[in-house]
Design an enzyme around this catalytic site. Structure first.
Site, PDB file in Angstrom:
ATOM      1  N   LYS A 133      11.594  10.706  10.946  1.00  8.60           N
ATOM      2  CA  LYS A 133      11.029   9.357  10.931  1.00  8.60           C
ATOM      3  C   LYS A 133      12.066   8.305  11.314  1.00  8.60           C
ATOM      4  O   LYS A 133      13.124   8.213  10.683  1.00  8.60           O
ATOM      5  CB  LYS A 133      10.493   9.024   9.532  1.00  8.60           C
ATOM      6  CG  LYS A 133       9.281   9.837   9.110  1.00  8.60           C
ATOM      7  CD  LYS A 133       8.731   9.317   7.790  1.00  8.60           C
ATOM      8  CE  LYS A 133       7.388   9.934   7.464  1.00  8.60           C
ATOM      9  NZ  LYS A 133       6.790   9.323   6.251  1.00  8.60           N
TER      10      LYS A 133
ATOM     11  N   GLU B 204       4.677   7.159   2.319  1.00 11.39           N
ATOM     12  CA  GLU B 204       5.480   5.952   2.498  1.00 11.39           C
ATOM     13  C   GLU B 204       4.907   4.831   1.649  1.00 11.39           C
ATOM     14  O   GLU B 204       3.775   4.914   1.158  1.00 11.39           O
ATOM     15  CB  GLU B 204       5.519   5.528   3.967  1.00 11.39           C
ATOM     16  CG  GLU B 204       4.165   5.137   4.536  1.00 11.39           C
ATOM     17  CD  GLU B 204       4.238   4.747   6.002  1.00 11.39           C
ATOM     18  OE1 GLU B 204       5.340   4.772   6.569  1.00 11.39           O
ATOM     19  OE2 GLU B 204       3.188   4.412   6.577  1.00 11.39           O
TER      20      GLU B 204
ATOM     21  N   ARG C 266       0.854  -1.189   0.000  1.00 10.28           N
ATOM     22  CA  ARG C 266       0.000   0.000   0.000  1.00 10.28           C
ATOM     23  C   ARG C 266       0.890   1.239   0.000  1.00 10.28           C
ATOM     24  O   ARG C 266       1.745   1.394   0.879  1.00 10.28           O
ATOM     25  CB  ARG C 266      -0.929   0.042   1.218  1.00 10.28           C
ATOM     26  CG  ARG C 266      -2.075   1.059   1.054  1.00 10.28           C
ATOM     27  CD  ARG C 266      -2.886   1.251   2.331  1.00 10.28           C
ATOM     28  NE  ARG C 266      -2.121   1.956   3.339  1.00 10.28           N
ATOM     29  CZ  ARG C 266      -1.882   1.491   4.562  1.00 10.28           C
ATOM     30  NH1 ARG C 266      -2.337   0.303   4.921  1.00 10.28           N
ATOM     31  NH2 ARG C 266      -1.175   2.196   5.423  1.00 10.28           N
TER      32      ARG C 266
ATOM     33  N   ASN D 279       4.215   0.793   2.025  1.00  8.58           N
ATOM     34  CA  ASN D 279       4.137  -0.322   2.968  1.00  8.58           C
ATOM     35  C   ASN D 279       4.249  -1.644   2.217  1.00  8.58           C
ATOM     36  O   ASN D 279       3.462  -1.908   1.303  1.00  8.58           O
ATOM     37  CB  ASN D 279       2.800  -0.290   3.712  1.00  8.58           C
ATOM     38  CG  ASN D 279       2.584   1.011   4.457  1.00  8.58           C
ATOM     39  OD1 ASN D 279       3.058   1.190   5.566  1.00  8.58           O
ATOM     40  ND2 ASN D 279       1.868   1.944   3.835  1.00  8.58           N
TER      41      ASN D 279
ATOM     42  N   GLU E 275       7.385   0.791  11.629  1.00 16.40           N
ATOM     43  CA  GLU E 275       6.073   0.771  11.003  1.00 16.40           C
ATOM     44  C   GLU E 275       5.014   0.733  12.094  1.00 16.40           C
ATOM     45  O   GLU E 275       5.295   0.443  13.250  1.00 16.40           O
ATOM     46  CB  GLU E 275       5.934  -0.461  10.097  1.00 16.40           C
ATOM     47  CG  GLU E 275       7.013  -0.577   9.031  1.00 16.40           C
ATOM     48  CD  GLU E 275       7.029   0.577   8.062  1.00 16.40           C
ATOM     49  OE1 GLU E 275       5.956   1.170   7.825  1.00 16.40           O
ATOM     50  OE2 GLU E 275       8.109   0.909   7.547  1.00 16.40           O
ATOM     51  N   GLY E 276       3.768   1.020  11.696  1.00 21.28           N
ATOM     52  CA  GLY E 276       2.666   0.853  12.631  1.00 21.28           C
ATOM     53  C   GLY E 276       2.123   2.132  13.231  1.00 21.28           C
ATOM     54  O   GLY E 276       1.151   2.110  13.973  1.00 21.28           O
TER      55      GLY E 276
ATOM     56  N   ARG F 163      -8.140   7.535   4.704  1.00 21.76           N
ATOM     57  CA  ARG F 163      -8.202   7.806   6.140  1.00 21.76           C
ATOM     58  C   ARG F 163      -8.293   9.311   6.358  1.00 21.76           C
ATOM     59  O   ARG F 163      -7.536  10.074   5.753  1.00 21.76           O
ATOM     60  CB  ARG F 163      -6.969   7.247   6.852  1.00 21.76           C
ATOM     61  CG  ARG F 163      -6.969   5.736   6.987  1.00 21.76           C
ATOM     62  CD  ARG F 163      -5.649   5.208   7.487  1.00 21.76           C
ATOM     63  NE  ARG F 163      -4.594   5.403   6.503  1.00 21.76           N
ATOM     64  CZ  ARG F 163      -3.338   4.994   6.666  1.00 21.76           C
ATOM     65  NH1 ARG F 163      -2.984   4.390   7.775  1.00 21.76           N
ATOM     66  NH2 ARG F 163      -2.440   5.206   5.724  1.00 21.76           N
TER      67      ARG F 163
ATOM     68  N   LYS G 274      11.960   2.905   5.672  1.00 22.01           N
ATOM     69  CA  LYS G 274      12.055   4.352   5.447  1.00 22.01           C
ATOM     70  C   LYS G 274      13.385   4.723   4.786  1.00 22.01           C
ATOM     71  O   LYS G 274      13.439   5.593   3.921  1.00 22.01           O
ATOM     72  CB  LYS G 274      11.928   5.096   6.782  1.00 22.01           C
ATOM     73  CG  LYS G 274      10.676   4.782   7.589  1.00 22.01           C
ATOM     74  CD  LYS G 274       9.435   5.336   6.943  1.00 22.01           C
ATOM     75  CE  LYS G 274       8.237   5.290   7.894  1.00 22.01           C
ATOM     76  NZ  LYS G 274       7.892   3.943   8.365  1.00 22.01           N
TER      77      LYS G 274
ATOM     78  N   SER H 186      -2.661  -2.709   6.014  1.00 17.48           N
ATOM     79  CA  SER H 186      -3.899  -2.909   6.767  1.00 17.48           C
ATOM     80  C   SER H 186      -5.144  -2.368   6.073  1.00 17.48           C
ATOM     81  O   SER H 186      -5.071  -1.552   5.159  1.00 17.48           O
ATOM     82  CB  SER H 186      -3.772  -2.249   8.142  1.00 17.48           C
ATOM     83  OG  SER H 186      -3.506  -0.869   7.985  1.00 17.48           O
TER      84      SER H 186
END
Length: 402
Positions: A291, A112, A96, A114, A295-296, A378, A237, A119
């Protein structure tokens, strides 16, 4: 979604709550939507090409390895796979790529990429259907057309990619193993064709050596990994920052138009040994994000804390700087939206982040699948730095093309 508050289990009806969502889809310019969709198969190919260049991954992350124990362990596994010449003939990626529209430049910029545990394909699909259904009933009153909410088949195409990978493995008695948090699941004596990592992206997923041994065993096995250790590292990253350097994309891609499309969406990215980026962040920390290699969500550093952290890192020594990258902060245009959380609807000024899912499956020289299955929108209140849905910062949304 489960409600873990103290009220859960003591008040009727609060043990389970709906996922937080926007009441109506977020207006989004169609030409930016098409741009994001066009980038997906190119990024899919890029990740695959980067994953095959073990030297690039090891060299790019060599300084990070010295100061980041988690990245170091991942690199150790990767290094051992290189030493035994472990080949991944069948490679599966469920990715993603996340973007924001920068109001000042008018550009769609990547936040970024992923490559592990991407998710919300299931919930994002449901929210898109919900919004289309609402507009089919009430769109005339609102002056909105349900057909302008793009279809979203993320969950079905992710499942299709896993099924196709299982088929390419060519063993009808084999199974698909999903690695989840927090406990392990026994799969008996079956041959594992595909391992899908829904966990494994955080140091918290490896509380003991047992988990690291399991990750190593999976990596060494003949199963198709989603992601493999090299795909996992390709999504860090630091690799994102390295790929944004001049002439690096040309190492992996030949098509000049594709390279130009990718480069156009890159935000400013700097390593902390770059004086230009560090000096800029010290002078104006509010326009940068610091950064770490995590992740998360919930890990990034903003505002005045950027300057404070840079000072601490510089005092700690040059090696500590390798644990972070600097990124241009993206400032999307704010808008008014209705948000629904725990059954209550309220208005607030918000900004949105668009995630485009990618599915890629390759068997040696044959590309079995290179698709853009769907998207995740989102939306969060504009005053919030963080954007996680599960963490309570953002809500699930969909797109209304304008």
């Amino acid at each position: 979604m489960t409600d873990t508050s103290t009220r859960s289990g003591t008040v009727p009806g609060v043990g389970l709550v709906h996922a937080p969502l926007a009441l109506l889809p977020m207006p989004f310019p169609e030409h930016y939507w098409r741009q994001a969709c066009e980038l997906t198969p190119i990024f899919n190919e890029l990740v695959d090409c980067v994953s095959l260049d073990g030297k690039f991954l090891q060299d790019s992350l060599s300084r990070t390895k010295k100061v980041d124990a988690f990245t170091s362990r991942l690199l150790d596994i990767h290094s051992e796979m290189l030493e035994i010449n472990k080949k991944e003939d069948i490679r599966l990626g469920l990715h993603r790529s996340d973007y924001m529209l920068d109001a000042e430049t008018g550009l769609l910029l990547q936040i970024e990429l992923n490559t592990i545990a991407s998710s919300f394909p299931g919930l994002s699909t449901l929210v898109s259907k919900l919004h289309r259904n609402l507009l089919s009933h009430y769109g005339n009153r609102l002056g909105l057309d349900s057909r302008k909410v793009p279809g979203n088949s993320a969950v079905s195409q992710f499942a299709e990619a896993l099924a196709k990978a299982w088929k390419e493995y060519d063993n009808s008695s084999s199974v698909v193993l999903v690695v989840v948090q927090p406990e392990e699941h026994n799969i008996g004596g079956h041959t594992v064709a595909v391992v899908y990592f829904r966990a494994g992206y955080s140091p918290n997923d490896y509380p003991s050596e047992s988990e690291w041994r399991a990750r190593f065993s999976i990596e060494k096995s003949n199963a198709i990994k989603c992601p493999s250790i090299s795909y996992h590292l390709a999504g860090t990253k630091k690799i994102q920052q390295e790929l944004a350097k001049p002439n690096v994309l040309e190492r992996f891609l030949e098509n000049e138009e594709d390279i130009a499309k990718l480069r156009k969406c890159f935000a400013g990215l700097w390593s902390l040994d770059n004086p230009e980026g560090v000096n800029g962040a010290m002078e104006r920390p509010e326009i940068f994000v610091l950064k770490p290699q995590r992740e998360g969500g919930g890990n990034n550093i903003y505002g005045e804390d950027v300057r404070k952290t840079l000072v601490k890192l510089q005092q700690a020594g040059s090696e500590e700087l390798a644990a972070y990258i600097l990124m241009q902060r993206i400032f999307p245009k704010t808008s008014l939206a209705y948000l629904v959380r725990k059954g209550k609807c309220y208005q607030d000024q918000v900004i949105s982040e668009l995630g485009i899912y990618g599915a890629y499956l390759r068997n040696k020289d044959k590309v079995v699948m290179n698709a853009q299955p769907g998207y995740l929108m989102r939306t969060k209140v504009s005053s919030s730095n963080e954007g996680g849905v599960a963490a309570g910062f953002a809500v699930l949304d969909s797109i209304y093309l304008i």
